[in-house]
Write an enzyme that holds these catalytic residues in place. Sequence first.
Site, PDB file in Angstrom:
ATOM      1  CG  ASP A  98     -11.050   0.314   4.608  1.00 18.43           C
ATOM      2  OD1 ASP A  98     -10.486   0.395   3.504  1.00 18.43           O
ATOM      3  OD2 ASP A  98     -10.817  -0.577   5.437  1.00 18.43           O
ATOM      4  CE  LYS A 111      -4.555  -0.144   3.161  1.00 24.95           C
ATOM      5  NZ  LYS A 111      -4.138   0.283   4.527  1.00 24.95           N
TER       6      LYS A 111
HETATM    7  O1  MRU Z   1      -5.319  -1.770   5.894  1.00 20.08           O
HETATM    8  P1  MRU Z   1      -6.193  -2.837   5.302  1.00 20.08           P
HETATM    9  O2  MRU Z   1      -5.435  -3.919   4.618  1.00 20.08           O
HETATM   10  O3  MRU Z   1      -7.192  -3.363   6.306  1.00 20.08           O
HETATM   11  O4  MRU Z   1      -7.010  -2.056   4.207  1.00 20.08           O
HETATM   12  C1  MRU Z   1      -7.977  -2.758   3.471  1.00 20.08           C
HETATM   13  C2  MRU Z   1      -8.556  -2.006   2.356  1.00 20.08           C
HETATM   14  O5  MRU Z   1      -8.295  -0.842   2.154  1.00 20.08           O
HETATM   15  C3  MRU Z   1      -9.575  -2.724   1.538  1.00 20.08           C
HETATM   16  O6  MRU Z   1      -9.508  -2.309   0.219  1.00 20.08           O
HETATM   17  C4  MRU Z   1     -10.951  -2.397   2.105  1.00 20.08           C
HETATM   18  O7  MRU Z   1     -11.008  -2.719   3.469  1.00 20.08           O
HETATM   19  C5  MRU Z   1     -12.032  -3.100   1.413  1.00 20.08           C
HETATM   20  S1  MRU Z   1     -12.074  -4.777   1.907  1.00 20.08           S
HETATM   21  C6  MRU Z   1     -13.353  -5.557   1.159  1.00 20.08           C
END
Ligand code: MRU
Length: 364
Positions: free
Chosen positions: A244, A255
């Site tokens: 992210d 995550k």
């Molecule tokens: O809370 P989320 O589902 O938006 O978290 C998403 C993630 O952590 C993904 O692994 C990350 O955004 C990479 S997406 C290509």
Amino acid sequence: MKHKSQSLWEKPNIENGIEVIDQRKLPFELNPFTIKNLESGCFAIKEMVVRGAPLIGVTAAYTMYFASLSLDANNYHSDLKKTAESIKFCRPTAVNLSWAVNRLMALSTKFNTLYEVQNAFLNDARTILKEDINSCFQIGQHGLNIIKDLYNQLKRPLNILTHCNAGRLACIKYGTATAPMYAAHSLGIPIHIWVDETRPRNQGAKLTAWELKEAGIKHSVITDNSGGYLMQKGYVDLVIVGTDRVAKNGDVANKIGTYLKALAAKEHNIPFYVALPYSTVDWELETGINEIPIENRSRSEVNHMDFFLNGNFFSAPIMDLDSPITNPGFDVTPARFISSFITEYGIFRANPIGLQSLKEHGLS
Ligand code: MRU
């Protein structure tokens, strides 16, 4: 429904909005959700109708465009700023959100009328969407070389572990962490994916497993606690995750639970790659651990679970509702645990020199 090829698409007449796959309903129902103004765009991002860093960025860009349509042409500057702030406020960790909004705000200063700004916003939202598709395709090609090399070395089916959903649902097409898997599968390289269920929202079990099934890629869903055991037993050859936000020193937010997998992979000498587009690097942040904002999410994600029974969605408690709860949505993996970054510009080391080199590619 265009869901077969993309996670977000325009309606035939753009004035009627865009559609996205409603990720809250997968894998039980495949429904589109319409975004056509500031409210529906912010709702979709906050409530995780859309999620995943790159998709949040594209959604934010289109939301800026729709929001600009309802501004007063004689006095739009301050309202545009407020709009930008309210979109950026929706989710704090994925930098693609503020990256996309800032990109459009910078563009808006080049024009003198709201009409020109609106046209520029729509064009740029479309460009960001196309860039995301291209970037993820290139990430797939560069990541494929890593998988090919490992396959030529081991000469047996490869077990790859991934966390959360960094697949096509988190982007527009191909995904980041999954793009090399799709590329390897289409070349006939035998792979099997360990899919972390990814509590509390279960993006792995609900979304990544659904995506891989649709693509015909062998996979098994595992509980979040299984990774260490599988690594210790030699059942994991490679880890690929998304991110992210990446800081300039190579620290990576992803995550919650990603850090534990990186620790275990290091102990067992298992390569741990992070796949990302250029837009996920935060060039303002020197380091990740103390500087990347970590989203704190609701108690209900931990003490309740969502169920789908007899055609209905419902949420039910799974523990004593009086128990105190902490629910950080992300963690930061220090750069030293990361083998390398897989980007649209190639493979880069997870350190300040690697990031600087990526920046030079991105700017050229
Ligand atoms: O809370 P989320 O589902 O938006 O978290 C998403 C993630 O952590 C993904 O692994 C990350 O955004 C990479 S997406 C290509």
